[in-house]
Design an enzyme around this catalytic site. Structure first.
Site, PDB file in Angstrom:
ATOM      1  N   ASP A 104       0.871  -1.169   0.000  1.00 52.23           N
ATOM      2  CA  ASP A 104       0.000   0.000   0.000  1.00 52.23           C
ATOM      3  C   ASP A 104       0.914   1.226   0.000  1.00 52.23           C
ATOM      4  OD1 ASP A 104      -2.166  -1.711   0.231  1.00 52.23           O
ATOM      5  OD2 ASP A 104      -2.375  -1.437   2.386  1.00 52.23           O
ATOM      6  N   GLU A 162      -9.134   0.166  -4.082  1.00 53.51           N
ATOM      7  CA  GLU A 162      -8.161   0.949  -3.312  1.00 53.51           C
ATOM      8  C   GLU A 162      -7.076   1.506  -4.225  1.00 53.51           C
ATOM      9  OE1 GLU A 162      -6.746  -1.923  -0.488  1.00 53.51           O
ATOM     10  OE2 GLU A 162      -8.625  -1.921   0.629  1.00 53.51           O
TER      11      GLU A 162
END
Length: 185
Positions: A104, A162
């Site tokens: 991420d 995301e």
């Protein structure tokens, strides 16, 4: 799997900025998840990360990492907080993070030293964080496209929900890792 099989990612060795959200309370749970701030990846993912770092640098950016390898116990904690498979993989299935092949991240603009605006923060569990959200200003869409281009060119693939999450293609072909490198609260 033992901890020596994961590659530790540091600012010094990889030319990234670390801001590991789950080692702080600044994440969608509002709670500390990791007792220690260690960033690690499977060697295959680390190789792609090295390429992404080089691509980002050529484009005038530094990668800022929010999460990488995630222990199964941490995946369980996240699922308990938000049992929504659009945003958190059920712990029994295991996520790409629990396999060490997901990361991420966002971008820092090297000219300003500021984190690049992606329209939402990391861990914003809403439609505005979807990679194909069209209801955003053009500069935000452009910023996300820059990150997408860097990561795809490096060998990662994106997921729909995301903007910050990238993983190796065929991530679920990798085994879940049983690893105590990161101590979970």
């Amino acid at each position: 799997m033992n901890t020596t099989e994961l590659k530790i990612i540091t600012e010094e060795t990889h030319g990234v900025k670390l801001s590991l959200a789950y080692a702080t309370e600044d994440n969608f749970t509002g709670k500390l998840i990791y007792k220690n701030a260690i960033c690690a990846l499977h060697p295959d993912a680390e190789e792609c990360l090295k390429k992404a770092v080089a691509h980002a640098k050529r484009a005038g950016y530094t990668l800022i990492i929010y999460d990488a390898f995630r222990p199964s116990k941490a995946q369980q904690r996240l699922w308990e907080f938000l049992p929504d498979s659009n945003y958190v993989t059920p712990p029994e299935k295991g996520s790409a993070h629990t396999r060490g092949v997901a990361i991420d991240l966002g971008l820092i603009d090297n000219r300003t030293g500021e984190v690049v605006d992606m329209g939402t923060g990391f861990d914003d569990m809403s439609e505005l964080s979807h990679t194909d959200c069209a209801d955003l200003p053009v500069d935000i869409i452009r910023n996300r496209a820059i990150l997408l281009g860097i990561m795809l060119h490096a060998g990662f693939s994106e997921i729909k929900y995301e903007w910050w999450h990238y993983q190796l293609p065929r991530a679920f072909d990798y085994p879940m890792l049983d690893n105590d490198l990161i101590d979970v609260v």
